[in-house]
Design a protein around this motif. Structure first.
Motif, mmCIF file in Angstrom:
data_model
loop_
_atom_site.group_PDB
_atom_site.id
_atom_site.type_symbol
_atom_site.label_atom_id
_atom_site.label_comp_id
_atom_site.label_asym_id
_atom_site.label_seq_id
_atom_site.Cartn_x
_atom_site.Cartn_y
_atom_site.Cartn_z
ATOM 1 N N ARG A 138 9.566 -1.750 5.805
ATOM 2 C CA ARG A 138 9.068 -3.186 6.234
ATOM 3 C C ARG A 138 8.610 -3.694 5.331
ATOM 4 N N ASP A 139 7.546 -3.276 4.387
ATOM 5 C CA ASP A 139 6.881 -4.002 3.451
ATOM 6 C C ASP A 139 7.872 -4.378 2.192
ATOM 7 N N SER A 140 8.267 -5.633 2.003
ATOM 8 C CA SER A 140 8.971 -5.964 1.077
ATOM 9 C C SER A 140 8.678 -5.670 -0.388
ATOM 10 N N ARG A 141 7.327 -5.308 -0.466
ATOM 11 C CA ARG A 141 7.091 -4.831 -1.832
ATOM 12 C C ARG A 141 6.924 -3.437 -2.112
ATOM 13 N N ALA A 142 7.321 -2.640 -1.015
ATOM 14 C CA ALA A 142 7.317 -1.224 -1.319
ATOM 15 C C ALA A 142 8.833 -0.614 -1.720
ATOM 16 N N ASP A 143 8.898 0.453 -2.732
ATOM 17 C CA ASP A 143 9.788 0.838 -3.464
ATOM 18 C C ASP A 143 10.195 2.005 -2.221
ATOM 19 N N TYR A 144 11.830 2.278 -2.467
ATOM 20 C CA TYR A 144 12.233 3.311 -1.681
ATOM 21 C C TYR A 144 13.315 3.776 -2.643
#
Length: 516
Positions: free
Chosen positions: A281-287
């Motif tokens: 949900r954090d748009s700045r987080a990588d996946y």
């Protein structure tokens, strides 16, 4: 009277050719951890399928009565073979004879091999181990004059890129035209520590620019699989052969055929529950995008190409319900998925290959636009970026985009051709626009923020207000996006796309217009 004496001489000449450069040179070659050219062909081709062409070429030594005393074979072996049950043309340098460098028969044999692949419409596989081109300075003394570089084979090399799949394996130190032949491929591989590639080798580099470097320092796979000259690196020659065979399995024998469907072995309706939480949900987080990509295509079918360069874009061949497809995916773990010039060039090259060989494209989108800053501008990101857009807009193959998260800026405009019908879906995590909100607020609302009693609070208020309007459901109301889907349903929809796209594919040569 029979012709048995000539048949006996034929067998004798073939035995001489099979010695290659002789026992001592073959032993030295194998001591370096390399296979001979004939061992390589046997390892790559289907068992017993290789039919050599031009196996009698070489330099014979005769007695005063014209009887053959010895034969140094040509240092290029070529012919036809079966690869995975389909015919192909193989051509391999023999490093044990003059280090794979040019000699009398090689030029003609190279041309013959490339023409054979083109005119028979068969894949070309090059096993490159030497210069394979202009020979050495010694030729000046042998010929008594110098030659203007001509590369007579090159017109055929270029022609084949538009007609048949071309695979090149760099299996030793390759320089000059040998290096050029590796780069002029749809798919290329180097063997780590064993193969090197350069315009000119270390002695010439020392003489011309004063850099004393080892072969690996100058042109090892750690260089050329990071700059895009070569697609992939492997640990052994056997791995290189396996990758060549697998690459060809996704493609037709020529552009005049369609990519063959594999045996469907994975349920098109398979739903992986973990996809529901794959995007943070954090748009700045990588996946990690690769597990997502692998979950959506047929099991064990994902074949990534060019993993170590242009890393904001992942390119792979795969299958959907057995149908071969080209998959492009943004990688948010590399500069947030923002394109640099290498990523744009990688996108362009891959789309061109998909177009040439009639592969439908699946594009998994999460990009914040082109990279910004001085380094990106110096690297010419806009030039490479608009070339990528041009490749997309010149492509006619069926196309399906799935917007996983962000679609911002000019690179997001390359998610599909807006002038024709495409399949397009969005996950609930998707958001889009001209600029990411993070970077655009301070510009668009500069005066309002700076004029506030509490600029930090004012900025937060504005961001909350604007973000409330960025839900993909708002866009769906306006038919900006055709459909928002449950991530777990993506595979079924992609398999539907592949099955609908299959009869739309058209064989033939693709023509591209001029690009910026």
């Amino acid at each position: 009277m029979s012709w048995q004496p000539e048949i006996d001489e034929l067998a004798h000449r073939r035995r001489l050719a099979a010695r290659m450069g002789g026992d001592s040179k073959v032993e030295r070659h194998k001591a370096a951890g390399k296979l001979t050219v004939r061992e390589r062909i046997d390892a790559l081709a289907d068992p017993g399928s290789f039919r050599e062409v031009g196996g009698l070429t070489g330099s014979g030594r005769y007695d005063s009565n014209g009887r053959l005393l010895d034969l140094v074979p040509s240092n290029l072996v070529m012919g036809r073979a079966q690869i995975g049950g389909r015919p192909a043309v193989l051509v391999g340098d023999d490093f044990t004879v003059r280090g794979g460098a040019n000699e009398g028969a090689v030029g003609d044999k190279l041309i013959h091999a490339e023409k054979m692949a083109h005119d028979l419409r068969l894949p070309m596989i090059r096993l490159v181990d030497g210069t394979g081109g202009g020979g050495s300075v010694r030729n000046i003394e042998i010929k008594g004059h110098t030659l203007i570089p001509a590369m007579k084979v090159w017109q055929h090399v270029v022609a084949n890129m538009s007609v048949v799949p071309v695979v090149s394996l760099a299996l030793g130190s390759v320089a000059g035209m040998g290096a050029a032949r590796v780069a002029a491929s749809h798919y290329s591989v180097m063997v780590r520590e064993t193969s090197q590639l350069f315009s000119e080798g270390p002695p010439s580099v020392v003489a011309r620019v004063g850099e004393a470097l080892s072969k690996n320092e100058l042109g090892g796979s750690q260089i050329h699989t990071r700059n895009g000259v070569v697609d992939d690196e492997v640990g052994t020659e056997q791995e290189a052969f396996a990758r060549a065979r697998r690459f060809l399995s996704y493609l037709p024998s020529s552009v005049f055929e369609l990519p063959p469907r594999g045996e469907p072995g994975d349920d098109p309706a398979r739903r992986d529950e973990w996809l529901l939480s794959a995007i943070p949900r954090d748009s700045r987080a990588d996946y990690k995008i690769r597990p997502i990509m692998q979950a959506l295509v047929d099991a064990e079918s994902c074949f990534e190409i060019g993993r170590h360069w242009g890393c904001a874009v992942i390119t792979a061949l795969a299958r959907l319900d057995g149908w071969p497809v080209a998959v492009i995916a943004s990688d948010p773990a590399f500069h947030g998925g923002s394109w640099d010039s290498d990523s744009a060039e990688k996108f362009t090259r891959f789309v061109d290959m998909a177009q040439a060989f009639h592969l439908p494209v699946v594009n998994l989108v999460d990009t914040a636009g082109f990279q910004v800053g001085l380094d990106a501008e110096k690297a010419g990101i806009m030039r490479y970026g608009v070339r990528a857009l041009s490749a997309l807009y010149q492509a006619t193959v069926p196309w399906c985009s799935v917007i996983l998260r962000r679609a911002y800026g000019v690179s997001a405009a390359a998610h599909q051709h807006m002038g024709r019908f495409n399949f397009r879906y969005a996950w609930p995590s998707a958001n889009w626009g001209a600029l990411p909100i993070e970077g655009g607020l301070d510009v668009a609302y500069k005066a309002e923020i700076e004029g506030a009693d509490d600029p930090v609070q004012k900025r937060a208020e504005i961001e909350l207000r604007v973000r409330s309007l960025t839900s993909p459901f708002r866009s769906a109301e306006a038919f900006v996006i055709e459909d928002i889907i449950d991530p777990r349903d993506t595979r079924a929809l992609l398999c539907e796309f592949a099955n609908l796209a299959a009869p739309l594919r058209e064989a033939g040569i693709s023509r591209f217009g001029i690009r910026p």
